[in-house]
Design a protein around this motif. Structure first.
Motif, PDB file in Angstrom:
ATOM      1  N   ASN A   1     -23.298 -11.410 -14.937  1.00 33.38           N
ATOM      2  CA  ASN A   1     -24.149 -10.214 -14.912  1.00 33.38           C
ATOM      3  C   ASN A   1     -24.091  -9.527 -13.544  1.00 33.38           C
ATOM      4  OD1 ASN A   1     -24.923 -10.656 -17.551  1.00 33.38           O
ATOM      5  ND2 ASN A   1     -26.820 -11.716 -17.007  1.00 33.38           N
ATOM      6  N   ALA A   2     -24.156 -10.326 -12.485  1.00 36.60           N
ATOM      7  CA  ALA A   2     -24.122  -9.758 -11.133  1.00 36.60           C
ATOM      8  C   ALA A   2     -22.774  -9.105 -10.845  1.00 36.60           C
ATOM      9  CB  ALA A   2     -24.430 -10.844 -10.100  1.00 36.60           C
ATOM     10  N   ASN A   3     -21.690  -9.765 -11.220  1.00 37.16           N
ATOM     11  CA  ASN A   3     -20.362  -9.209 -10.993  1.00 37.16           C
ATOM     12  C   ASN A   3     -20.125  -7.943 -11.814  1.00 37.16           C
ATOM     13  OD1 ASN A   3     -19.003 -10.737  -9.005  1.00 37.16           O
ATOM     14  ND2 ASN A   3     -18.735 -12.421 -10.449  1.00 37.16           N
ATOM     15  N   THR A   4     -20.680  -7.901 -13.023  1.00 34.21           N
ATOM     16  CA  THR A   4     -20.556  -6.709 -13.856  1.00 34.21           C
ATOM     17  C   THR A   4     -21.250  -5.528 -13.202  1.00 34.21           C
ATOM     18  OG1 THR A   4     -20.426  -8.029 -15.886  1.00 34.21           O
ATOM     19  CG2 THR A   4     -21.049  -5.709 -16.123  1.00 34.21           C
ATOM     20  N   PHE A   5     -22.452  -5.762 -12.669  1.00 32.24           N
ATOM     21  CA  PHE A   5     -23.167  -4.694 -11.964  1.00 32.24           C
ATOM     22  C   PHE A   5     -22.349  -4.191 -10.780  1.00 32.24           C
ATOM     23  CE2 PHE A   5     -25.887  -3.236  -8.550  1.00 32.24           C
ATOM     24  CZ  PHE A   5     -26.735  -2.325  -9.178  1.00 32.24           C
ATOM     25  N   LEU A   6     -21.824  -5.127  -9.986  1.00 32.79           N
ATOM     26  CA  LEU A   6     -21.056  -4.743  -8.807  1.00 32.79           C
ATOM     27  C   LEU A   6     -19.788  -3.997  -9.168  1.00 32.79           C
ATOM     28  CD1 LEU A   6     -21.451  -7.918  -6.542  1.00 32.79           C
ATOM     29  CD2 LEU A   6     -22.472  -5.670  -6.188  1.00 32.79           C
ATOM     30  N   SER A   7     -19.119  -4.420 -10.221  1.00 33.05           N
ATOM     31  CA  SER A   7     -17.873  -3.751 -10.621  1.00 33.05           C
ATOM     32  C   SER A   7     -18.122  -2.312 -11.054  1.00 33.05           C
ATOM     33  CB  SER A   7     -17.191  -4.527 -11.749  1.00 33.05           C
ATOM     34  OG  SER A   7     -17.967  -4.489 -12.939  1.00 33.05           O
ATOM     35  N   ASN A   8     -19.332  -2.025 -11.517  1.00 29.67           N
ATOM     36  CA  ASN A   8     -19.661  -0.678 -11.972  1.00 29.67           C
ATOM     37  C   ASN A   8     -20.050   0.257 -10.834  1.00 29.67           C
ATOM     38  OD1 ASN A   8     -19.202  -1.181 -14.708  1.00 29.67           O
ATOM     39  ND2 ASN A   8     -21.280  -1.945 -15.023  1.00 29.67           N
ATOM     40  N   VAL A   9     -20.431  -0.310  -9.677  1.00 29.99           N
ATOM     41  CA  VAL A   9     -20.908   0.546  -8.585  1.00 29.99           C
ATOM     42  C   VAL A   9     -20.068   0.437  -7.317  1.00 29.99           C
ATOM     43  CG1 VAL A   9     -23.282   0.405  -9.461  1.00 29.99           C
ATOM     44  CG2 VAL A   9     -22.538  -1.171  -7.648  1.00 29.99           C
ATOM     45  N   SER A  10     -19.263  -0.620  -7.184  1.00 34.42           N
ATOM     46  CA  SER A  10     -18.576  -0.888  -5.916  1.00 34.42           C
ATOM     47  C   SER A  10     -17.523   0.161  -5.579  1.00 34.42           C
ATOM     48  CB  SER A  10     -17.919  -2.271  -5.954  1.00 34.42           C
ATOM     49  OG  SER A  10     -18.886  -3.283  -5.924  1.00 34.42           O
ATOM     50  N   LEU A  11     -17.408   0.439  -4.283  1.00 32.84           N
ATOM     51  CA  LEU A  11     -16.390   1.337  -3.758  1.00 32.84           C
ATOM     52  C   LEU A  11     -15.375   0.520  -2.972  1.00 32.84           C
ATOM     53  CD1 LEU A  11     -18.755   4.145  -2.403  1.00 32.84           C
ATOM     54  CD2 LEU A  11     -17.435   4.188  -4.536  1.00 32.84           C
ATOM     55  N   ASN A  12     -14.105   0.757  -3.177  1.00 34.24           N
ATOM     56  CA  ASN A  12     -13.054   0.011  -2.492  1.00 34.24           C
ATOM     57  C   ASN A  12     -13.108   0.238  -0.980  1.00 34.24           C
ATOM     58  OD1 ASN A  12     -11.984  -1.058  -4.848  1.00 34.24           O
ATOM     59  ND2 ASN A  12     -10.595   0.670  -5.164  1.00 34.24           N
ATOM     60  N   GLY A  13     -12.991  -0.856  -0.245  1.00 33.06           N
ATOM     61  CA  GLY A  13     -12.955  -0.758   1.202  1.00 33.06           C
ATOM     62  C   GLY A  13     -14.309  -0.627   1.865  1.00 33.06           C
ATOM     63  N   PHE A  14     -15.392  -0.723   1.101  1.00 41.81           N
ATOM     64  CA  PHE A  14     -16.736  -0.610   1.657  1.00 41.81           C
ATOM     65  C   PHE A  14     -17.398  -1.988   1.751  1.00 41.81           C
ATOM     66  CE2 PHE A  14     -15.979   3.703   0.834  1.00 41.81           C
ATOM     67  CZ  PHE A  14     -16.995   4.482   1.360  1.00 41.81           C
ATOM     68  N   GLU A  15     -18.155  -2.203   2.821  1.00 44.09           N
ATOM     69  CA  GLU A  15     -18.994  -3.392   2.938  1.00 44.09           C
ATOM     70  C   GLU A  15     -20.214  -3.191   2.045  1.00 44.09           C
ATOM     71  OE1 GLU A  15     -18.624  -6.273   5.081  1.00 44.09           O
ATOM     72  OE2 GLU A  15     -16.579  -5.507   5.161  1.00 44.09           O
ATOM     73  N   ARG A  16     -20.582  -4.234   1.301  1.00 45.38           N
ATOM     74  CA  ARG A  16     -21.743  -4.130   0.415  1.00 45.38           C
ATOM     75  C   ARG A  16     -22.945  -4.789   1.074  1.00 45.38           C
ATOM     76  NH1 ARG A  16     -18.432  -6.243  -4.789  1.00 45.38           N
ATOM     77  NH2 ARG A  16     -18.708  -8.127  -3.581  1.00 45.38           N
ATOM     78  N   VAL A  17     -23.970  -3.994   1.325  1.00 43.96           N
ATOM     79  CA  VAL A  17     -25.200  -4.479   1.952  1.00 43.96           C
ATOM     80  C   VAL A  17     -26.329  -4.370   0.938  1.00 43.96           C
ATOM     81  CG1 VAL A  17     -26.911  -4.106   3.774  1.00 43.96           C
ATOM     82  CG2 VAL A  17     -24.469  -3.854   4.271  1.00 43.96           C
ATOM     83  N   CYS A  18     -27.043  -5.469   0.714  1.00 45.62           N
ATOM     84  CA  CYS A  18     -28.122  -5.476  -0.271  1.00 45.62           C
ATOM     85  C   CYS A  18     -29.479  -5.613   0.415  1.00 45.62           C
ATOM     86  CB  CYS A  18     -27.927  -6.617  -1.276  1.00 45.62           C
ATOM     87  SG  CYS A  18     -28.988  -6.468  -2.731  1.00 45.62           S
TER      88      CYS A  18
END
Length: 255
Positions: free
Chosen positions: A109-126
């Motif tokens: 579920n978490a990976n599905t959410f991330l795959s839908n919003v993630s931008l290539n080359g960006f650091e993800r901060v939560c």
């Protein structure tokens, strides 16, 4: 005792203490974390006749305390309290990370959410944003404080200065407030806390505001953690002797 984050501290501390003293840890079968993780050594104390022989109570949740006297007895020991310090399991961090691996559905579920919003080359901060019950506690003036919008902007700027290309995600129990007050973020739509915690752990970095839930998201993530440095308030009873035991030294406090 307590909910997700509190029980994670209790179990992690139990395992860390058991490793130090070379004894067998037993996790009570009524822990809610069974739904999140495949935990070892779970037992029903009544079914197996595990009786209290020596009891150790941790009176200050976020202040590490010695248990050597109880272990000198050579008897079975029951631990009571919240044990909210990383120092209890400092030497068992790899063991704890291995045990706190989420069941596959939460990772999916978490990976599905991330795959839908993630931008290539960006650091993800939560950001973990907890308000609700803490607003009521803050009104009692016992050391509780609530971060304002300015804190989130300072934390955002910290990561932007460091990485330049940053994507911000929010996990919160007050999603509507976050959408109105924290801009340019993706707010988690999960209702299951295990999904939200898995999401925190899969992000590159975490911003901790209040509560042990966000603390564990940051610890499991293992990235650069920024925390709200006005909790607990300096000089309050809540803060006395606990801050250095609660926040790992590598974490960065911002007000």
């Amino acid at each position: 005792m307590g909910r997700t984050g509190n029980q994670m501290f209790e179990i992690a501390s139990l395992l860390g203490i058991a490793l130090i003293y070379d004894i067998i840890p037993i996790i009570p079968s009524n822990t809610l974390l069974k739904r999140f993780f495949n935990l070892p050594n779970i037992a029903d104390r009544k079914k197996y006749g595990i009786q209290n022989k020596v009891v150790h109570r941790c009176s200050r949740p976020a202040k590490i305390c010695s248990i050597s006297k109880e272990f000198a007895s050579g008897k079975k020991i029951s631990l009571f309290g919240y044990f909210q310090s990383w120092k209890y399991f400092e030497t068992a961090s790899s063991l704890i990370r291995n045990i706190f691996k989420f069941k596959q559905r939460h990772v999916y579920n978490a990976n599905t959410f991330l795959s839908n919003v993630s931008l290539n080359g960006f650091e993800r901060v939560c950001f973990h944003v907890r308000r609700g019950d803490f607003i009521k506690k803050a009104r009692l003036d016992k050391g509780y404080a609530i971060p304002d919008v300015a804190f989130f902007e300072k934390a955002r700027q910290f990561y932007l200065n460091k990485f330049h290309r940053v994507q911000f995600i929010v996990v919160s129990n007050e999603k509507e407030w976050c959408m109105k007050n924290i801009f340019n973020v993706h707010v988690s739509n999960f209702s299951d806390p295990a999904d939200d915690l898995a999401l925190l752990s899969l992000c590159d970095h975490v911003v901790v505001t209040l509560g042990t839930f966000g603390w564990w998201g940051a610890w499991l993530s293992g990235g650069i953690t920024v925390y709200f440095d006005f909790f607990p308030q300096n000089g309050s009873m809540l803060a006395l002797g606990t801050k250095e035991d609660y926040y790992p030294p590598s974490w960065i406090g911002i007000r």
